[in-house]
Scaffold this active site. Structure first.
Site, PDB file in Angstrom:
ATOM      1  N   LYS A   1     -10.071  -5.414  -8.549  1.00  9.97           N
ATOM      2  CA  LYS A   1     -10.473  -6.699  -7.963  1.00  9.97           C
ATOM      3  C   LYS A   1     -11.866  -6.617  -7.349  1.00  9.97           C
ATOM      4  O   LYS A   1     -12.726  -7.444  -7.606  1.00  9.97           O
ATOM      5  CB  LYS A   1      -9.475  -7.130  -6.875  1.00  9.97           C
ATOM      6  CG  LYS A   1      -8.085  -7.417  -7.390  1.00  9.97           C
ATOM      7  CD  LYS A   1      -7.176  -7.918  -6.279  1.00  9.97           C
ATOM      8  CE  LYS A   1      -6.940  -6.902  -5.178  1.00  9.97           C
ATOM      9  NZ  LYS A   1      -6.215  -5.699  -5.618  1.00  9.97           N
ATOM     10  N   THR A   2     -12.070  -5.597  -6.533  1.00  9.45           N
ATOM     11  CA  THR A   2     -13.346  -5.470  -5.855  1.00  9.45           C
ATOM     12  C   THR A   2     -14.460  -5.214  -6.863  1.00  9.45           C
ATOM     13  O   THR A   2     -15.568  -5.733  -6.759  1.00  9.45           O
ATOM     14  CB  THR A   2     -13.264  -4.343  -4.802  1.00  9.45           C
ATOM     15  OG1 THR A   2     -12.195  -4.643  -3.904  1.00  9.45           O
ATOM     16  CG2 THR A   2     -14.551  -4.222  -4.017  1.00  9.45           C
TER      17      THR A   2
ATOM     18  N   GLN B   1      -0.502  -7.138  -0.203  1.00  9.95           N
ATOM     19  CA  GLN B   1      -1.255  -6.272   0.708  1.00  9.95           C
ATOM     20  C   GLN B   1      -1.680  -6.992   1.978  1.00  9.95           C
ATOM     21  O   GLN B   1      -2.617  -6.576   2.655  1.00  9.95           O
ATOM     22  CB  GLN B   1      -2.488  -5.709   0.009  1.00  9.95           C
ATOM     23  CG  GLN B   1      -2.147  -4.762  -1.130  1.00  9.95           C
ATOM     24  CD  GLN B   1      -3.389  -4.095  -1.700  1.00  9.95           C
ATOM     25  OE1 GLN B   1      -4.075  -3.349  -1.025  1.00  9.95           O
ATOM     26  NE2 GLN B   1      -3.683  -4.375  -2.952  1.00  9.95           N
TER      27      GLN B   1
ATOM     28  N   ASP C   1     -13.464 -11.287  -0.643  1.00  7.79           N
ATOM     29  CA  ASP C   1     -12.560 -10.178  -1.001  1.00  7.79           C
ATOM     30  C   ASP C   1     -11.420 -10.125   0.032  1.00  7.79           C
ATOM     31  O   ASP C   1     -11.566 -10.634   1.138  1.00  7.79           O
ATOM     32  CB  ASP C   1     -13.335  -8.847  -0.990  1.00  7.79           C
ATOM     33  CG  ASP C   1     -12.609  -7.745  -1.786  1.00  7.79           C
ATOM     34  OD1 ASP C   1     -11.518  -8.013  -2.332  1.00  7.79           O
ATOM     35  OD2 ASP C   1     -13.136  -6.613  -1.861  1.00  7.79           O
ATOM     36  N   GLU C   2     -10.301  -9.524  -0.323  1.00 10.53           N
ATOM     37  CA  GLU C   2      -9.146  -9.375   0.581  1.00 10.53           C
ATOM     38  C   GLU C   2      -8.741 -10.726   1.179  1.00 10.53           C
ATOM     39  O   GLU C   2      -8.494 -10.844   2.378  1.00 10.53           O
ATOM     40  CB  GLU C   2      -9.451  -8.375   1.713  1.00 10.53           C
ATOM     41  CG  GLU C   2      -9.982  -7.028   1.254  1.00 10.53           C
ATOM     42  CD  GLU C   2      -8.894  -6.052   0.813  1.00 10.53           C
ATOM     43  OE1 GLU C   2      -7.709  -6.445   0.770  1.00 10.53           O
ATOM     44  OE2 GLU C   2      -9.245  -4.898   0.487  1.00 10.53           O
TER      45      GLU C   2
ATOM     46  N   ARG D   1      -2.844   3.894  -2.144  1.00 12.80           N
ATOM     47  CA  ARG D   1      -4.150   4.514  -1.873  1.00 12.80           C
ATOM     48  C   ARG D   1      -4.317   5.792  -2.694  1.00 12.80           C
ATOM     49  O   ARG D   1      -5.417   6.307  -2.855  1.00 12.80           O
ATOM     50  CB  ARG D   1      -4.318   4.879  -0.387  1.00 12.80           C
ATOM     51  CG  ARG D   1      -4.312   3.735   0.622  1.00 12.80           C
ATOM     52  CD  ARG D   1      -5.230   2.617   0.246  1.00 12.80           C
ATOM     53  NE  ARG D   1      -4.515   1.589  -0.502  1.00 12.80           N
ATOM     54  CZ  ARG D   1      -5.116   0.666  -1.243  1.00 12.80           C
ATOM     55  NH1 ARG D   1      -6.417   0.623  -1.360  1.00 12.80           N
ATOM     56  NH2 ARG D   1      -4.404  -0.231  -1.897  1.00 12.80           N
TER      57      ARG D   1
HETATM   58  P1  ATP Z   1      -7.322  -2.690  -3.777  1.00 10.58           P
HETATM   59  O1  ATP Z   1      -6.181  -3.640  -4.052  1.00 10.58           O
HETATM   60  O2  ATP Z   1      -6.819  -1.406  -3.238  1.00 10.58           O
HETATM   61  O3  ATP Z   1      -8.412  -3.327  -2.985  1.00 10.58           O
HETATM   62  P2  ATP Z   1      -8.874  -3.215  -6.145  1.00 10.58           P
HETATM   63  O4  ATP Z   1      -8.024  -4.094  -6.989  1.00 10.58           O
HETATM   64  O5  ATP Z   1      -9.957  -3.852  -5.377  1.00 10.58           O
HETATM   65  O6  ATP Z   1      -7.933  -2.335  -5.214  1.00 10.58           O
HETATM   66  P3  ATP Z   1     -10.887  -1.449  -7.140  1.00 10.58           P
HETATM   67  O7  ATP Z   1     -11.076  -0.690  -5.883  1.00 10.58           O
HETATM   68  O8  ATP Z   1     -11.902  -2.440  -7.544  1.00 10.58           O
HETATM   69  O9  ATP Z   1      -9.438  -2.119  -7.121  1.00 10.58           O
HETATM   70  O10 ATP Z   1     -10.657  -0.466  -8.361  1.00 10.58           O
HETATM   71  C1  ATP Z   1      -9.753   0.641  -8.273  1.00 10.58           C
HETATM   72  C2  ATP Z   1     -10.309   1.811  -9.035  1.00 10.58           C
HETATM   73  O11 ATP Z   1     -10.260   1.567 -10.419  1.00 10.58           O
HETATM   74  C3  ATP Z   1     -11.758   2.095  -8.695  1.00 10.58           C
HETATM   75  O12 ATP Z   1     -11.940   3.484  -8.682  1.00 10.58           O
HETATM   76  C4  ATP Z   1     -12.494   1.414  -9.832  1.00 10.58           C
HETATM   77  O13 ATP Z   1     -13.741   1.998 -10.060  1.00 10.58           O
HETATM   78  C5  ATP Z   1     -11.556   1.654 -11.003  1.00 10.58           C
HETATM   79  N1  ATP Z   1     -11.642   0.647 -12.079  1.00 10.58           N
HETATM   80  C6  ATP Z   1     -11.482  -0.687 -11.953  1.00 10.58           C
HETATM   81  N2  ATP Z   1     -11.587  -1.314 -13.157  1.00 10.58           N
HETATM   82  C7  ATP Z   1     -11.834  -0.354 -14.073  1.00 10.58           C
HETATM   83  C8  ATP Z   1     -12.048  -0.348 -15.505  1.00 10.58           C
HETATM   84  N3  ATP Z   1     -12.022  -1.468 -16.228  1.00 10.58           N
HETATM   85  N4  ATP Z   1     -12.260   0.848 -16.083  1.00 10.58           N
HETATM   86  C9  ATP Z   1     -12.272   1.987 -15.358  1.00 10.58           C
HETATM   87  N5  ATP Z   1     -12.082   2.051 -14.037  1.00 10.58           N
HETATM   88  C10 ATP Z   1     -11.861   0.901 -13.381  1.00 10.58           C
HETATM   89 MG    MG Z   2     -10.343  -3.927  -3.296  1.00  8.44          MG
END
Ligand code: ATP
Ligand code: MG
Length: 888
Positions: A44-45, A315, A246-247, A672
């Protein structure tokens, strides 16, 4: 306005590289409102960051037209850094910040429209507490009964829900006039709403007098500004054409309204631009080729800003700060024409970790089911460990960390230890120190909350804004200069009489009747000090580090600490030198540095800001609470204290909605971890100075057995009980008779055990409720094994610990009876029932909860659990061997 650069050139292909189809769709989406809803670790981020770059380069927006909101300052700087990589240095100039920081900027620029003068102070929690104490004293409020913290949390609730003090006052205490002294309110308080409304009104009044705002006000006053000053609102509507958050699941009502006000949603302009998703989407077909600086998407577009929010309702963990999970659930209702894109692939964790997280979160009711999957494979099983007590739990973790480092080459910085409450860190810290392992603690007593730092900052605040009463009062006698309560009262009585600030009271203290010449002389010295520091401050405004140095020297703070022989004062001196470094660093990073700017950054640092930025190889294990861990990831994670009453927190055990929030927190914690997850628990934990037997966390039960590899499934004494089939009545006697050290894994359960002789009755004391999982723990009072305050007796084995405990018992045995710990003289009998005696639907009678019906049975041998529906008493999980129940 700053000159805008030419359009940022990045090819679409570049920006979509390494994204899956759904992620790419979200990055490219064109329309008024987009929700990217997804489970943890699904990118997402990452998508949000790419989308910003996309909007700049493909929609031709200017950097100044984008407002990106993150949850912490640390997340903001990480995002800015990542954006820098994608679009270059313009990223530095964009508004990427927390809601609070964005509001500070808006209020600094335009706050005068609602009566805030420039240079206003921002009070943090400790400042606010001091102010409440002052008010409480003036109004004769019993601050032991209504603690400042409790009062502030009520005020915060009002603010988070945008309930103004005027409305509250009009409803509950219409006669009260804020700011007017001598009103006899203490006598009239019939109800608490009245009390809180008066305090709220008075608190707001004094904040206004001091030209100050508190944290919640940053949001609330900005909303007020946008609602009351149409020209200001118009400026921001024109300016921000894209708002990204975000969040989003942790926004509260005030933040939600703020976002709408900033975007101009619902302002009757909805259909002047692109009001409907269908129209916008039809344009999406062209998304692959750059739209150039088409006015459709950027400068010339009318109507509300386009909103993108990103979040995961599973979350949401900040309800206690007013976060409203409804914001994300109702997004599509709140923003007509909104589009939702779900991401389902997790890129962070192994399948085992995801399965565990899913198994926990599915128990929450009323959530939309989500399927998270990963291509990373099953990975290693989760490692479980049941320790005898918190010290042993910590020691085991330390050993494991050392092993991972030496045998598997895992860097320390890849490992994090997480816990539910800050207080749990101490045992872990001790174990790491003993093992010589480097660690950093995030949170805890934060740097900016240390006394000496607060004192120094109070000087800076007082210099920047002499009308800041709370800070001016704080430093009046710091360091000690003979200006005690009487001097303070004299200055403040002048201020009251003339309706002016405390500082003006200091300046005119000679005019107050009855002030001694000595006080008046000392006050003059203080006055001169502040005047000279203020003058120095304005001459050196661009050099906060020099102002800090001047304050520390001239105030006498440093001299006083250096004189002291208390070793703690030496570390205070170090902390102060740190503060000066912080200021110097700020100067280097900030082109137009100023004292006010520096004070803002110090006021806005959140817990997680102490984390090193990415790329710093700190080579340290990180310790933090689960709340702080949100959004972060580590290859190896230890989730500690997996016990009923620790996690889930004892407060939540009888409250369904709090329990749901704990479950979300568990989901955050588990997700995490990237590669390896450890879950540990202690069978005994000291709380409030007492040792309590802790039952395993229900979250452990939620996880399928085959996912956890238990290195030790039961603590020493739990195993003994199981082996001998002891029932509750026998357990202590059993230890007495058979307690040879070996059976207990070498730990400190000596032959004289916990419960022989006179301590027996107290050690067996418990309340009826304490016997169910519903309230999680049994209390052993302050004698018996409950009194090992030093804690050492538990973790060291052998005879020394035994004698240590015996001594302790002797020394406290006498007082135990007097502390109500053996109130439960009528000791409930254990049921003696076996789990196999039960089937679903059976009726049982419980000593405390009354009649109930069995709704779930978990056969776990010695630790078997019955879930019983007691009707109006709620549904409780009962450990069969402990529950005072009878089968009917
Ligand atoms: P959270 O819910 O904990 O905030 P998030 O959904 O924001 O998580 P991110 O932190 O953006 O997730 O991504 C999680 C991990 O996966 C990071 O290390 C990111 O670099 C990796 N990632 C995300 N998308 C891809 C992709 N398409 N290919 C490879 N790695 C990815
Ligand atoms: Mg995130």
């Amino acid at each position: 306005m700053i000159e805008e650069p030419d359009m940022i050139q990045r090819s679409a292909g570049e920006l979509l590289k390494g994204l899956n189809d759904r992620q790419a769709e979200a990055v490219r989406y064109q329309g008024p409102a987009l929700l990217i809803g997804a489970g943890a670790g699904s990118g997402k981020t990452r998508v949000l960051t790419r989308r910003i770059a996309w909007i700049l380069s493909q929609f031709g927006a200017w950097p100044s037209q984008i407002l990106a909101i993150t949850f912490t300052n640390k997340a903001a700087s990480e995002m800015r850094e990542r954006l820098g990589g994608l679009i270059g240095p313009v990223a530095e100039r964009m508004w990427v910040s927390t809601f609070h920081s964005a509001c500070v900027r808006i209020l600094r620029r335009d706050g005068k429209a609602i009566g805030l003068r420039s240079g206003f102070s921002i009070y943090d929690t400790a400042d606010s507490e001091r102010l409440i104490k002052l008010i409480g004293r003036d109004l004769n409020i019993d601050l032991k009964r209504y603690t400042p913290r409790n009062i502030l949390s009520h005020i915060s609730d009002y603010k988070n829900n945008l309930q103004g003090w005027q409305t509250q006052l009009a409803e509950y205490a219409p006669d009260y006039r804020p700011g007017e002294r001598g009103q006899q309110i203490a006598a009239r308080f019939g109800n608490e709403e009245e009390l809180y409304s008066v305090l709220y009104a008075e608190y707001e009044h004094r904040l206004a007098m001091a030209n100050a705002v508190d944290f919640d006000d940053l949001i609330v006053r900005t909303v007020e500004l946008l609602q009351k000053a149409p020209l200001v609102a118009q400026y921001y509507h024109r300016r921000f054409r894209y708002i990204l958050v975000d969040e989003y699941q942790d926004t509260n009502h005030a933040q939600y309204v703020l976002m709408r006000e900033l975007a101009g949603v619902g302002k009757g302009q909805a259909d002047s631009g692109e009001g409907s998703a269908t129209r916008a989407e039809s344009r999406g077909e062209q998304a692959d080729r750059p739209v150039g600086n088409s006015t459709v998407f950027a400068a010339g577009r009318e109507g509300p800003a386009w909103i993108t929010v990103v979040g995961d309702s599973d979350q949401s963990i900040y309800a206690f700060r007013g976060a409203d999970i409804g914001n994300i659930r109702d997004f599509e209702k709140d923003f007509p024409g909104a589009r939702t894109i779900l991401l389902e692939q997790n890129y962070r964790s192994t399948q085992t970790i995801l399965d565990a997280a899913n198994a926990i979160i599915v128990k929450n009711e009323g959530r939309k089911p989500k399927k998270l999957w990963t291509a990373l494979g099953k990975g290693e099983p989760i490692v479980g460990y049941a320790a005898d007590n918190a010290q042993q739990e910590a020691a085991w973790i330390a050993t494991e960390i050392a092993r991972l480092r030496s045998e598997e080459d895992t860097p320390y910085s890849d490992m994090a230890i997480m816990y539910r409450a800050n207080a749990q860190s101490r045992a872990v810290e001790e174990a790491l120190i003993n093992a010589g392992l480097p660690y950093q603690l995030v949170g805890g007593t934060r740097f900016y909350e240390r006394r000496e730092i607060k004192d120094a900052l109070a000087y800076l605040h007082a210099i920047a804004n002499p009308e800041d009463d709370v800070n001016m009062r704080r430093i009046l006698n710091v360091p000690k200069r003979g200006l005690g309560d009487r001097a303070e009262a004299a200055a403040s009585s002048y201020a009251d009489l003339h309706g002016t600030s405390f500082w003006s009271g200091v300046e005119h203290v000679d005019e107050v009747a009855g002030v001694s010449t000595l006080t008046s002389k000392k006050m003059a010295v203080f006055r001169d000090l502040i005047r000279s520091l203020t003058a120095f401050g304005s001459e050196h405004d661009a050099k906060p580090s020099e102002i800090v140095a001047e304050v520390l020297e001239e105030s006498g703070m440093l001299a006083e600490l250096r004189k002291s022989t208390d070793p703690q004062d030496a570390s205070r001196v170090e902390n102060l030198s740190q503060l000066q470094s912080v200021a110097a660093e700020f100067e280097q990073k900030t082109p137009d540095a100023s004292l006010a700017g520096f004070l803002e950054t110090t006021a806005l640092v959140a817990d997680s800001d102490q984390l090193p930025g990415s790329g710093d190889d700190t080579g340290k294990v990180t310790l933090m609470t689960l709340h702080t861990a949100k959004g972060l990831e580590y290859p190896v994670v230890f989730l500690t204290g997996m016990e009923q009453g620790t996690f889930p927190h004892s407060r939540s055990l009888d409250d369904a909605s709090e329990l749901q929030e704990e479950r979300r927190l568990a989901y955050v914690g588990v997700t995490r971890a990237k590669r390896r997850l450890y879950m540990t628990r202690a069978a005994v934990r000291a709380q409030w100075g007492q040792a309590n037997e802790m039952l395993p966390s229900q979250f452990l039960d939620d996880i399928p057995d085959d996912l956890i590899d238990w290195k030790r499934k039961e603590a020493g004494f739990e195993r003994m009980r199981g082996r001998w089939g002891l029932d509750d009545d026998d357990e202590f006697g059993g230890f007495e008779d058979g307690g040879d050290e070996d059976s207990f894994g070498g730990h400190a359960f000596g032959g004289s055990g916990f419960g022989s002789g006179s301590s027996r009755s107290t050690s067996r004391s418990r309340t009826g409720g304490g016997r169910s999982l519903g309230s999680s723990r049994r209390s052993y009072g302050s004698s018996g094994y409950g009194s090992h305050r030093g804690g050492g007796a538990w973790s060291s084995g052998g005879s020394s610990s035994r004698s240590g405990r015996v001594t302790t018992r002797r020394s406290t045995g006498g007082s135990a009876g007097g502390q109500g710990t053996n109130k439960a003289a009528a000791q409930p009998k254990s049921s003696g029932l076996s789990i196999r005696d039960f089937s679903l639907g059976d009726r049982v009678a419980h000593d405390q909860y009354g009649l109930g019906k069995v709704v779930d049975i978990q056969d776990k041998g010695h630790n078997s659990v019955l879930t019983v529906d007691f009707g109006s008493e709620g549904t409780k999980r009962l450990m069969l061997r402990l529950a005072p129940i009878e089968k009917l």
